[in-house]
Design a protein around this motif. Structure first.
Motif, PDB file in Angstrom:
ATOM      1  N   GLY A   1       0.824  -1.201   0.000  1.00  0.00           N
ATOM      2  CA  GLY A   1       0.000   0.000   0.000  1.00  0.00           C
ATOM      3  C   GLY A   1       0.860   1.255   0.000  1.00  0.00           C
ATOM      4  O   GLY A   1       2.060   1.217   0.295  1.00  0.00           O
ATOM      5  N   ARG A   2       0.215   2.379  -0.305  1.00  0.00           N
ATOM      6  CA  ARG A   2       0.951   3.635  -0.448  1.00  0.00           C
ATOM      7  C   ARG A   2       0.622   4.658   0.630  1.00  0.00           C
ATOM      8  O   ARG A   2       1.057   5.809   0.560  1.00  0.00           O
ATOM      9  CB  ARG A   2       0.672   4.246  -1.830  1.00  0.00           C
ATOM     10  CG  ARG A   2       1.167   3.370  -2.972  1.00  0.00           C
ATOM     11  CD  ARG A   2       0.967   4.045  -4.313  1.00  0.00           C
ATOM     12  NE  ARG A   2       1.478   3.228  -5.408  1.00  0.00           N
ATOM     13  CZ  ARG A   2       1.454   3.606  -6.687  1.00  0.00           C
ATOM     14  NH1 ARG A   2       0.946   4.780  -7.027  1.00  0.00           N
ATOM     15  NH2 ARG A   2       1.936   2.804  -7.624  1.00  0.00           N
ATOM     16  N   ASP A   3      -0.161   4.268   1.621  1.00  0.00           N
ATOM     17  CA  ASP A   3      -0.471   5.186   2.706  1.00  0.00           C
ATOM     18  C   ASP A   3      -0.655   4.380   3.983  1.00  0.00           C
ATOM     19  O   ASP A   3      -0.637   3.146   3.970  1.00  0.00           O
ATOM     20  CB  ASP A   3      -1.700   6.036   2.391  1.00  0.00           C
ATOM     21  CG  ASP A   3      -2.937   5.202   2.065  1.00  0.00           C
ATOM     22  OD1 ASP A   3      -3.256   4.262   2.836  1.00  0.00           O
ATOM     23  OD2 ASP A   3      -3.599   5.484   1.049  1.00  0.00           O
ATOM     24  N   SER A   4      -0.853   5.083   5.095  1.00  0.00           N
ATOM     25  CA  SER A   4      -0.927   4.401   6.380  1.00  0.00           C
ATOM     26  C   SER A   4      -2.202   3.585   6.537  1.00  0.00           C
ATOM     27  O   SER A   4      -2.208   2.596   7.272  1.00  0.00           O
ATOM     28  CB  SER A   4      -0.824   5.433   7.518  1.00  0.00           C
ATOM     29  OG  SER A   4      -1.882   6.385   7.426  1.00  0.00           O
ATOM     30  N   PHE A   5      -3.285   3.987   5.849  1.00  0.00           N
ATOM     31  CA  PHE A   5      -4.528   3.244   5.996  1.00  0.00           C
ATOM     32  C   PHE A   5      -4.468   1.911   5.260  1.00  0.00           C
ATOM     33  O   PHE A   5      -4.830   0.863   5.818  1.00  0.00           O
ATOM     34  CB  PHE A   5      -5.727   4.059   5.491  1.00  0.00           C
ATOM     35  CG  PHE A   5      -7.049   3.392   5.759  1.00  0.00           C
ATOM     36  CD1 PHE A   5      -7.648   3.501   6.998  1.00  0.00           C
ATOM     37  CD2 PHE A   5      -7.683   2.639   4.782  1.00  0.00           C
ATOM     38  CE1 PHE A   5      -8.861   2.867   7.279  1.00  0.00           C
ATOM     39  CE2 PHE A   5      -8.893   2.006   5.044  1.00  0.00           C
ATOM     40  CZ  PHE A   5      -9.480   2.117   6.291  1.00  0.00           C
ATOM     41  N   THR A   6      -4.026   1.919   3.997  1.00  0.00           N
ATOM     42  CA  THR A   6      -3.912   0.661   3.265  1.00  0.00           C
ATOM     43  C   THR A   6      -2.706  -0.141   3.723  1.00  0.00           C
ATOM     44  O   THR A   6      -2.675  -1.357   3.543  1.00  0.00           O
ATOM     45  CB  THR A   6      -3.820   0.913   1.751  1.00  0.00           C
ATOM     46  OG1 THR A   6      -2.722   1.787   1.465  1.00  0.00           O
ATOM     47  CG2 THR A   6      -5.102   1.533   1.225  1.00  0.00           C
ATOM     48  N   GLY A   7      -1.725   0.514   4.325  1.00  0.00           N
ATOM     49  CA  GLY A   7      -0.596  -0.185   4.934  1.00  0.00           C
ATOM     50  C   GLY A   7       0.635  -0.209   4.056  1.00  0.00           C
ATOM     51  O   GLY A   7       0.625  -0.818   2.986  1.00  0.00           O
ATOM     52  N   ASN A   8       1.715   0.421   4.510  1.00  0.00           N
ATOM     53  CA  ASN A   8       2.949   0.458   3.720  1.00  0.00           C
ATOM     54  C   ASN A   8       3.671  -0.880   3.686  1.00  0.00           C
ATOM     55  O   ASN A   8       4.559  -1.088   2.851  1.00  0.00           O
ATOM     56  CB  ASN A   8       3.874   1.540   4.281  1.00  0.00           C
ATOM     57  CG  ASN A   8       3.256   2.931   4.204  1.00  0.00           C
ATOM     58  OD1 ASN A   8       2.938   3.525   5.225  1.00  0.00           O
ATOM     59  ND2 ASN A   8       3.058   3.428   3.008  1.00  0.00           N
TER      60      ASN A   8
END
Length: 299
Positions: free
Chosen positions: A56-63
């Protein structure tokens, strides 16, 4: 304080006690639903897609998290899970009070890698903003492909949070963890507060997020693109309908084939795109219209 726990049920449980716990807590676990050979087949079907999915590319989707979609098109085993008898019964009980037909909302294989922090606690119904707090728009599942433990990122769940205002933030002592063995399933509503757990183990935590919603709402994963007609026409009619290739209500979901003048029918249901006959096609489903008319008269 003790960590909150979720109710666990056997795979052959009756729907009534499960729904009672789901309405009370917002989430339940059904243990050991997927047989070992089916779980192995599921892993074999999905492993290449999961391995090729970027983080993922942000903290919500998860790096350090991967999210793989289009699972109905990609996996025969997922098609079986989508149509699971107990899950369908739960969707009937939770969603049919608010719609004529429910539909698939999304399919996603979520791999939480080692080192991924905990996801922010949220409600899944926020996919539609905060506009649907007056009803339950969603039934969700997370199928454990690997064991779920607190160490490897078992889903955080806040039991009993269904009536909370959207602005409420859970305290650490209010958060439980959906710990379960591979092949089990977490069932939860769109209104319960939850989030992915932190993975402090040395391995991946993999689960399948398969969710359902009211037939009159827009799906989070666009099933007509994720499983287009050329793939969907080979699926069982019941699964086609759950994907959305069926009228959501009277006059909800029809289309006009963009053909030359007089070259084809003017109004057809979604299943026409799968090769179904358009004989006697009308604006909508007569049975659904009759049901709606009866409801209006009763109120």
């Amino acid at each position: 304080m003790a960590t909150p726990t979720l109710a666990h049920f056997a795979a052959d449980t009756a729907i009534e006690p499960l729904m009672a716990a789901l309405r009370r807590d917002g989430a339940v676990i059904v243990d050991d639903v997927i047989a070992p050979d089916a779980l192995a087949a599921l892993n074999a079907e999905l492993a290449p897609y999961i391995a090729a999915t970027p983080n993922g590319r942000d903290s919500f989707t998860g790096n350090l998290t991967t999210r793989t979609g289009a699972l109905v098109a990609r996996s025969a085993q997922v098609r079986t899970l989508v149509m699971d008898r107990l899950i369908a019964a739960a969707a009937d009980a939770l969603l049919l009070p608010f719609c004529e037909r429910w539909q698939l909302h999304l399919t996603q294989a979520i791999r939480i890698k080692s080192g991924q922090g905990a996801q922010v606690i949220h409600r899944d119904r926020w996919a539609w903003g905060t506009h649907l707090g007056h009803l339950e728009p969603q039934l969700n599942t997370i199928w454990a492909v690997t064991d779920f433990t607190r160490a490897n990122g078992a889903t955080q769940v806040v039991p009993g949070s269904l009536e909370w205002p959207d602005s409420r933030k859970p305290e650490p002592h209010e958060i439980g963890y959906a710990e379960m063995s591979a092949g089990s399933v977490l069932i939860y509503t769109g209104g319960v507060f939850h989030g992915g757990g932190a993975n402090v183990s040395d391995g991946d935590r993999i689960g399948l997020n398969i969710t359902y919603t009211l037939g009159w709402l827009r799906q989070e994963e666009n099933q007509y693109l994720a499983c287009p007609p050329d793939i969907a026409r080979g699926l069982p009619p019941e699964l086609q309908a759950v994907l959305g290739y069926a009228m959501g209500s009277y006059a909800l979901g029809y289309y006009t084939p963009p053909l030359p003048p007089g070259a084809g029918p003017e109004v057809v249901p979604p299943e026409y795109s799968l090769g179904r006959s358009a004989a006697d096609a009308t604006l909508g489903d007569a049975a659904l219209l009759a049901a709606i008319s009866a409801e209006v008269a009763a109120n």
